[in-house]
Enzyme design. Structure first.
Site, short mmCIF file in Angstrom:
data_model
loop_
_atom_site.label_atom_id
_atom_site.label_comp_id
_atom_site.label_asym_id
_atom_site.label_seq_id
_atom_site.Cartn_x
_atom_site.Cartn_y
_atom_site.Cartn_z
N LYS A 15 0.81 -1.22 0.00
CA LYS A 15 0.00 0.00 0.00
C LYS A 15 0.85 1.28 0.00
O LYS A 15 2.06 1.23 0.28
CB LYS A 15 -0.93 -0.03 1.22
CG LYS A 15 -2.01 -1.12 1.14
CD LYS A 15 -2.95 -1.05 2.36
CE LYS A 15 -4.06 -2.10 2.27
NZ LYS A 15 -4.99 -2.01 3.43
N TYR B 172 -12.30 -1.88 -3.61
CA TYR B 172 -12.77 -2.04 -2.22
C TYR B 172 -14.29 -1.85 -2.10
O TYR B 172 -14.78 -1.52 -1.02
CB TYR B 172 -12.06 -1.04 -1.31
CG TYR B 172 -10.73 -1.53 -0.76
CD1 TYR B 172 -10.63 -2.70 0.00
CD2 TYR B 172 -9.56 -0.79 -0.95
CE1 TYR B 172 -9.42 -3.13 0.53
CE2 TYR B 172 -8.33 -1.22 -0.42
CZ TYR B 172 -8.28 -2.38 0.32
OH TYR B 172 -7.08 -2.82 0.86
N ASN C 17 -2.03 0.53 6.70
CA ASN C 17 -1.47 -0.69 7.28
C ASN C 17 -0.63 -1.51 6.30
O ASN C 17 -0.54 -2.74 6.42
CB ASN C 17 -2.58 -1.51 7.94
CG ASN C 17 -3.66 -1.90 6.97
OD1 ASN C 17 -3.57 -1.60 5.78
ND2 ASN C 17 -4.69 -2.58 7.45
N HIS D 223 -2.28 -5.32 1.61
CA HIS D 223 -3.60 -5.95 1.44
C HIS D 223 -3.35 -7.38 1.03
O HIS D 223 -2.43 -7.67 0.27
CB HIS D 223 -4.40 -5.26 0.32
CG HIS D 223 -5.53 -6.13 -0.18
ND1 HIS D 223 -6.74 -6.21 0.45
CD2 HIS D 223 -5.59 -7.03 -1.20
CE1 HIS D 223 -7.50 -7.10 -0.18
NE2 HIS D 223 -6.83 -7.61 -1.18
N GLU E 179 -9.91 -10.64 -7.46
CA GLU E 179 -8.93 -9.56 -7.28
C GLU E 179 -7.74 -9.72 -8.24
O GLU E 179 -7.24 -8.73 -8.78
CB GLU E 179 -8.45 -9.51 -5.83
CG GLU E 179 -9.56 -9.06 -4.89
CD GLU E 179 -9.16 -9.07 -3.42
OE1 GLU E 179 -10.01 -8.74 -2.57
OE2 GLU E 179 -8.00 -9.41 -3.11
#
Ligand code: RTP
Ligand code: MG
Length: 140
Positions: A11, A51, A114, A117, A128
């Site tokens: 990320k 998302y 964070n 993913h 995905e």
């Protein structure tokens, strides 16, 4: 356990801090193989589609802004039980709850920012992966 493939994203908080290599090293040390990888800068709309399952959640807009704030590195990881193994290496969503040695314990800045993913089930992994990669780009 069967050989699986899972979608991983490094990320924006992590790419920004130049942590890509350190994170990939943790995946490789756990026996996960990078069989596809690219660096892209998502638009907010593309992050929103990715998302969409979270669109009713209070953090959705912030999450989409964040995912579009800097480039990300998207990858397909392959290995035995890759979906759960990857989530083990990632650690809990909130870095405060993440086990020692996990990516999120070491690198994540907050529950939102964070660092990584990972897909959460075989069906979402397949969806995905196809959102980001064509079959020809998966070199196992
Ligand atoms: P991911 O989908 O990114 O692998 O993370 P996850 O399964 O551990 O967590 P999930 O519940 O699917 O949430 C997706 C991402 O949304 C952000 N989030 N922010 N501010 C908050 O309370 C909050 N909660 C979740 C995180 O970036 C989380 O990874
Ligand atoms: Mg999730």
């Amino acid at each position: 356990m069967a050989i699986e493939r899972t979608l991983s994203i490094i990320k924006p908080d992590a790419t920004k801090r130049n942590l890509t290599g350190k994170i990939i090293a943790k995946f490789e040390e756990a026996g996960l193989r990078v069989i596809a990888q690219k660096r892209i800068h998502l638009t907010k709309a593309q992050a929103g589609t990715f998302y969409v399952v979270h669109k009713e959640r209070p953090f959705y807009d912030e999450l989409c802004e964040f995912m579009a704030s800097e480039p990300v590195v998207v990858q397909v990881l392959e290995g035995e039980g890759a979906i759960s193994k990857n989530r083990e290496v990632m650690g809990a969503t909130n870095p405060a709850d993440a086990a020692e040695g996990t990516v999120r314990a070491e690198f994540a800045e907050s529950v939102g920012e964070n660092s990584v993913h990972g897909s959460d089930a075989p069906e979402t992994a397949a969806e995905e992966i196809s959102y980001f990669f064509s079959g020809l780009e998966l070199v196992g």
